[in-house]
Write a protein that holds these residues in place. Structure first.
Motif, mmCIF file in Angstrom:
data_model
loop_
_atom_site.group_PDB
_atom_site.id
_atom_site.type_symbol
_atom_site.label_atom_id
_atom_site.label_comp_id
_atom_site.label_asym_id
_atom_site.label_seq_id
_atom_site.Cartn_x
_atom_site.Cartn_y
_atom_site.Cartn_z
ATOM 1 N N ILE A 298 72.979 74.647 -10.064
ATOM 2 C CA ILE A 298 73.592 75.978 -9.980
ATOM 3 C C ILE A 298 74.322 76.015 -8.648
ATOM 4 O O ILE A 298 73.692 75.949 -7.588
ATOM 5 N N TYR A 299 75.637 76.141 -8.692
ATOM 6 C CA TYR A 299 76.441 75.855 -7.509
ATOM 7 C C TYR A 299 77.170 77.053 -6.897
ATOM 8 O O TYR A 299 77.718 76.932 -5.800
ATOM 9 N N ASN A 300 77.211 78.179 -7.580
ATOM 10 C CA ASN A 300 78.057 79.267 -7.092
ATOM 11 C C ASN A 300 77.267 80.556 -6.908
ATOM 12 O O ASN A 300 76.446 80.914 -7.752
ATOM 13 N N VAL A 301 77.555 81.239 -5.806
ATOM 14 C CA VAL A 301 76.910 82.507 -5.471
ATOM 15 C C VAL A 301 77.957 83.427 -4.868
ATOM 16 O O VAL A 301 78.813 82.980 -4.099
ATOM 17 N N ALA A 302 77.900 84.698 -5.217
ATOM 18 C CA ALA A 302 78.777 85.700 -4.598
ATOM 19 C C ALA A 302 77.936 86.904 -4.211
ATOM 20 O O ALA A 302 77.002 87.277 -4.926
ATOM 21 N N VAL A 303 78.266 87.504 -3.069
ATOM 22 C CA VAL A 303 77.529 88.673 -2.576
ATOM 23 C C VAL A 303 78.509 89.685 -2.008
ATOM 24 O O VAL A 303 79.470 89.320 -1.318
ATOM 25 N N LEU A 304 78.252 90.946 -2.293
ATOM 26 C CA LEU A 304 79.069 92.037 -1.751
ATOM 27 C C LEU A 304 78.122 93.095 -1.184
ATOM 28 O O LEU A 304 77.121 93.439 -1.817
ATOM 29 N N VAL A 305 78.431 93.592 0.013
ATOM 30 C CA VAL A 305 77.658 94.665 0.640
ATOM 31 C C VAL A 305 78.625 95.767 1.039
ATOM 32 O O VAL A 305 79.680 95.487 1.626
ATOM 33 N N VAL A 313 83.591 98.147 2.458
ATOM 34 C CA VAL A 313 82.920 96.860 2.298
ATOM 35 C C VAL A 313 82.483 96.355 3.670
ATOM 36 O O VAL A 313 83.279 96.334 4.614
ATOM 37 N N LEU A 314 81.228 95.944 3.797
ATOM 38 C CA LEU A 314 80.681 95.481 5.074
ATOM 39 C C LEU A 314 80.510 93.966 5.126
ATOM 40 O O LEU A 314 80.545 93.373 6.198
ATOM 41 N N ALA A 315 80.281 93.345 3.985
ATOM 42 C CA ALA A 315 80.162 91.881 3.916
ATOM 43 C C ALA A 315 80.712 91.417 2.579
ATOM 44 O O ALA A 315 80.504 92.076 1.552
ATOM 45 N N TYR A 316 81.404 90.287 2.598
ATOM 46 C CA TYR A 316 82.112 89.809 1.407
ATOM 47 C C TYR A 316 81.983 88.291 1.355
ATOM 48 O O TYR A 316 82.611 87.571 2.139
ATOM 49 N N VAL A 317 81.141 87.808 0.467
ATOM 50 C CA VAL A 317 80.987 86.366 0.265
ATOM 51 C C VAL A 317 81.509 86.053 -1.134
ATOM 52 O O VAL A 317 80.856 86.340 -2.127
ATOM 53 N N GLY A 318 82.689 85.473 -1.187
ATOM 54 C CA GLY A 318 83.322 85.209 -2.475
ATOM 55 C C GLY A 318 82.735 84.037 -3.222
ATOM 56 O O GLY A 318 82.845 83.947 -4.441
ATOM 57 N N ASN A 319 82.089 83.117 -2.490
ATOM 58 C CA ASN A 319 81.491 81.943 -3.134
ATOM 59 C C ASN A 319 80.560 81.264 -2.144
ATOM 60 O O ASN A 319 80.614 81.523 -0.938
ATOM 61 N N SER A 320 79.725 80.403 -2.668
ATOM 62 C CA SER A 320 78.795 79.654 -1.828
ATOM 63 C C SER A 320 79.542 78.529 -1.111
ATOM 64 O O SER A 320 80.661 78.179 -1.480
ATOM 65 N N PRO A 321 78.923 77.910 -0.103
ATOM 66 C CA PRO A 321 79.573 76.806 0.607
ATOM 67 C C PRO A 321 79.483 75.506 -0.188
ATOM 68 O O PRO A 321 78.917 74.510 0.264
ATOM 69 N N THR A 322 80.048 75.529 -1.393
ATOM 70 C CA THR A 322 79.992 74.362 -2.269
ATOM 71 C C THR A 322 81.227 73.500 -2.052
ATOM 72 O O THR A 322 81.934 73.638 -1.042
ATOM 73 N N ASP A 323 81.540 72.613 -2.981
ATOM 74 C CA ASP A 323 82.674 71.707 -2.814
ATOM 75 C C ASP A 323 83.725 71.975 -3.881
ATOM 76 O O ASP A 323 83.537 72.798 -4.779
ATOM 77 N N ALA A 324 84.848 71.259 -3.766
ATOM 78 C CA ALA A 324 85.965 71.469 -4.688
ATOM 79 C C ALA A 324 85.587 71.158 -6.126
ATOM 80 O O ALA A 324 86.083 71.797 -7.059
ATOM 81 N N ALA A 325 84.697 70.211 -6.321
ATOM 82 C CA ALA A 325 84.279 69.850 -7.680
ATOM 83 C C ALA A 325 83.544 70.989 -8.363
ATOM 84 O O ALA A 325 83.451 71.024 -9.589
ATOM 85 N N HIS A 326 83.042 71.923 -7.565
ATOM 86 C CA HIS A 326 82.303 73.064 -8.125
ATOM 87 C C HIS A 326 82.981 74.380 -7.774
ATOM 88 O O HIS A 326 82.324 75.397 -7.536
ATOM 89 N N LYS A 328 84.853 75.706 -5.266
ATOM 90 C CA LYS A 328 84.567 76.425 -4.020
ATOM 91 C C LYS A 328 85.635 77.457 -3.671
ATOM 92 O O LYS A 328 85.358 78.416 -2.954
ATOM 93 N N ASP A 329 86.852 77.275 -4.176
ATOM 94 C CA ASP A 329 87.932 78.201 -3.827
ATOM 95 C C ASP A 329 88.012 79.427 -4.737
ATOM 96 O O ASP A 329 88.807 80.333 -4.489
ATOM 97 N N VAL A 330 87.205 79.448 -5.792
ATOM 98 C CA VAL A 330 87.216 80.589 -6.714
ATOM 99 C C VAL A 330 86.499 81.773 -6.066
ATOM 100 O O VAL A 330 85.378 81.644 -5.585
#
Length: 780
Positions: A298-305, A313-326, A328-330
């Motif tokens: 399971i490679y992707n995580v997003a969080v919004l606060v 919006v106070l915190a914005y994590v669009g994706n986890s620190p994964t790699d291009a194969a998974h 990461k830019d989405v």
């Protein structure tokens, strides 16, 4: 005097024309905008701390033009480059004369004699080759620049466009690149170092010319001290500072947000609503869980606060620190994903608010088929009947499908449009009843907006006993945008405060990951939260809200690949609670007493109490008084032994005993009694009263008018369909018929195999007392 001037012009037309042309040419010789280069997009947090930047299109780290120059750098620059900057008109004749003499002696250019104003012109003209003709052009343009702009503006132009080594352009970028801080935080030593660089950018490279750079910096610091710009102690501390070492990378704490803003606001410096400190905390939490979850692929995580009351919006994590194969830019926060059960609180709130439900109203939780749709609970179990608030906290699917059937898909769809869930944009018929179980897609940003809007509605009502006409709107992350919440009004625009409070109260009871005893801890976080898991374990959601904050979490694979065991509870839930623990003091919502009313509610069924119900006082939304009176408590006529039912047709009236029973329909009863050992069955009719029919049995499967497809085995033979009936009496015998054909009898467990050719049939189930149930079916 004026007459003489006109007479002179008349007598010297050619000279006057030349002079006029020269004046006009001088006026227009310099464009209003000196620099047309592309700029980087710079994103700051709400305290002007750098979050990240996108490089300019020409590959230069050139921040947008600054609107001020820090005092320390300003003084350092003037004393190093142009001591008489504040006194000349763009050109320093003395310096130019000295430069001319030295250059002639050396027979090469060893000194430029240029003022800072002239250097701005040189930058504007892209550092053309130094010739006397070019120097003359610089002089003309420099004087024009002095007429056009103030001294401060000229310094700002220089500081924004001077080269600082490599692809670093401008003071703001140089401060971050070489010292890792914003320009206004530079020390005297750091400011002096950067003041030197535009004159000799190559000196900055680590390991090269360090002694020369140090000597130049200290000479400048001494000059500042001698001119009483800095005192002796400041000078001593400044020369003790070391030169910059390895260049710093720009902060990258909100990459996906920076890229999104760069598309909306290219080549600008944008102050966002994000909090850099909180952003780093959330990044750390996401990284921790990413390293854990990737072991299960399971490679992707997003969080919004976000702040509930301001919608910022106070915190914005669009994706986890994964790699291009998974992927990461989405940016997952705005990506449409299957909603799972995350919409259930909206339906619960809507039905509470419109008086179609009370918090403890019993809902059917039985095997169900509607048309060709057969919803299932996550654990494939049935409670028979379950209170509405518990159905929400346990996220039971079947009760909510039946609720949506009663409320109607069209009405719920319109409610979701009011919540501004933009990705739910097809016609209601496209979704059908699956809308409540993940048949639609939404995104984390919109869902967090909806929950924040609901929480803010309740907060505002508790302060004013009023609502706002434009309460429901999207979260904002641009600090320059001020939301208009509209007029103060008496009526709710989407949900009333009472319904919202009782919805959040039910959501508070959702079981927490790995913590069944949370209710007993004083330190437990009080939040209303909901999880969701999409079909195929592709998406895990968790969204929580308290009085001040909303936190949304999505976990899964951006590719859409499901993973065994992935649920919102087990994967998104832990992240959500860790984020809440990083927020300031947690506060739950206050009860909106003026939007609730106290009535008698049946303690067993949760309906408005009838005269036969055991009841208790309970607070409900004001429209809840319109819900149905308890249909389950019934007066049963018994003989004197109270072991059998009787009627006036078979017993004397003076011998009939009456008793109130809680009576569920047969199928609900079948499952309910297995979970509720205190459920009391209604006695059967006495044998001499057997002609009295009662509703004691019903079909669990199939339902009326169902089309059943008969499967074939490997030999191509049709396999039987299994029919199932529930009876209130566990000892009853049931006789089965297909049309007029007798199939057999069953006792205790009432299941019968149906084997027949394709066609239309009527299937009967009859007990020993003559009570019957039937369904029309089609076999194909």
């Amino acid at each position: 005097m004026i007459k003489k001037s006109f007479q002179y012009i008349k007598n010297n037309k050619i000279k006057a024309t030349i002079a006029l042309v020269a004046v006009v040419a001088y006026y227009f010789c310099l464009p209003k905008n000196l620099f047309n280069q592309p700029y980087a997009t710079v994103i700051q947090d709400r305290n002007q701390e750098l979050l990240g930047a996108k490089i300019a299109e020409d590959g230069q780290w050139r921040f947008p033009e600054a609107d001020s120059v820090p005092y320390k750098f300003k003084q350092s620059l003037i004393y190093f480059e142009d001591e008489y900057f504040n006194y000349h008109f763009g050109v320093n004749p003395v310096a130019m004369a000295k430069a001319l003499v030295q250059n002639n002696k050396a027979k090469k250019v060893v000194r430029g004699g240029s003022t800072l104003t002239q250097q701005v012109i040189r930058l504007h003209r892209k550092n053309k080759k130094r010739t006397y003709v070019e120097k003359f052009v610089e002089v003309v343009l420099a004087t024009r620049l002095e007429f056009m702009h103030s001294k401060n503006t000229i310094l700002e132009l220089y500081a924004s466009h001077a080269p600082f080594g490599g692809n670093v352009v401008g003071l703001d970028m140089a401060a971050y690149r070489y010292f890792g801080i914003p320009a206004h935080q530079l020390s005297w030593a750091e400011s002096a170092t950067l003041a030197i660089l535009p004159n000799a950018p190559s000196l900055i490279y680590p390991g090269k010319n360090q002694e020369k750079l140090l000597a130049k910096r200290n000479t400048l610091l001494l000059k500042l001290h001698e001119n009483k710009v800095i005192d002796a102690e400041t000078y001593a501390l400044a020369i003790a500072e070391s030169l910059p070492g390895k260049p710093y990378n720009l902060p990258q704490s909100a990459n996906h947000y920076v890229m999104q803003m760069a598309q909306k606001y290219p080549e600008q410096t944008l102050t966002s609503t994000l909090d850099a400190h909180l952003q780093e905390q959330v990044n750390h939490i996401v990284a921790k869980y990413y390293n854990l979850y990737k072991q299960n692929q399971i490679y992707n995580v997003a969080v919004l606060v976000a702040d509930v009351n301001t919608r910022k919006v106070l915190a914005y994590v669009g994706n986890s620190p994964t790699d291009a194969a998974h992927s990461k830019d989405v940016d997952i926060t705005v990506a449409p994903r299957s909603t799972g059960s995350i919409l259930k609180p909206f339906l619960y709130a809507a039905m509470l608010d419109e008086g179609e439900l009370l918090p403890k109203t019993l809902l059917a939780d039985i095997p169900t088929q509607i048309a060709n749709y057969s919803p299932q609970n996550y654990e494939n179990t049935y409670d028979g009947a379950v209170p509405a608030d518990i159905a929400l906290s346990k996220s039971l699917n079947i009760p909510y499908v039946l609720m949506l059937k009663d409320y109607t898909v069209n009405k719920f769809y319109e409610k979701l449009k009011q919540l501004q869930l933009s990705d739910i944009n097809k016609q209601p018929a496209h979704y059908g009843l699956s809308l409540i179980l993940g048949g639609a897609e939404s995104n984390l940003y919109d869902l967090c907006s909806a929950y924040a809007n609901m929480a803010s509605t309740l907060n505002f009502y508790n302060k004013t006993q009023k609502y706002r006409s434009n309460e429901f709107q999207s979260l904002q992350s641009n600090s320059n945008i001020d939301l208009d919440f509209g007029k103060v009004v008496s009526d709710a625009t989407v949900f009333g405060a009472g319904a919202l409070y009782q919805t959040f109260t039910a959501m508070k009871e959702v079981n927490r990951p790995n913590d069944d005893a949370w209710r007993y801890y004083d330190s437990s976080i009080e939040i209303a939260w909901k999880t969701g898991t999409s079909f195929g374990s592709r998406d895990g959601w968790a969204i929580g809200v308290d009085k001040n904050y909303v936190v949304g979490v999505w976990v899964g694979n951006a590719s859409g690949e499901g993973r065994a065991g992935l649920t919102g509870m087990q994967y998104a839930g832990p992240i959500l609670f860790d984020v809440f623990r990083s927020l300031p003091k947690n506060e739950f919502f206050k009860e909106p007493a003026s939007d609730l009313q106290l009535i008698d509610v049946c303690t067993v069924s949760g309906h408005v109490a009838s005269q036969h119900c055991p009841s208790q006082k309970a607070k409900i939304p004001k429209k809840g008084i319109n819900t149905t009176i308890c249909p389950y408590h019934k007066v049963i006529h018994l003989d004197q032994t109270k072991q059998f039912q009787v009627s006036a047709a078979c017993e004397d009236l003076d011998k009939i005993q009456t008793e109130v029973y809680f009576v569920l329909p047969p199928v609900m009863q079948w499952y309910y009694k297995s979970k509720n050992m205190n459920y009391k069955l209604v006695p059967p009719y006495r044998s001499d009263c057997g002609t009295s029919k009662q509703h004691v049995l019903d079909f669990i499967y199939p339902e009326n008018n169902m089309v059943l497809s008969q499967t074939k085995n490997q030999a191509g033979e049709l396999q039987p369909v299994i029919a199932k009936v529930a009876h209130v009496n566990t000892e009853a015998q049931i006789f089965w018929y297909l049309n007029d054909t007798y199939l057999g009898k069953t006792k205790t467990f009432h299941e019968m195999m149906i084997e027949a050719k394709p066609g239309d049939y009527k299937l009967y189930a009859v007990d020993e007392m003559g009570n019957e149930a039937f369904v029309n079916i089609t076999l194909n």
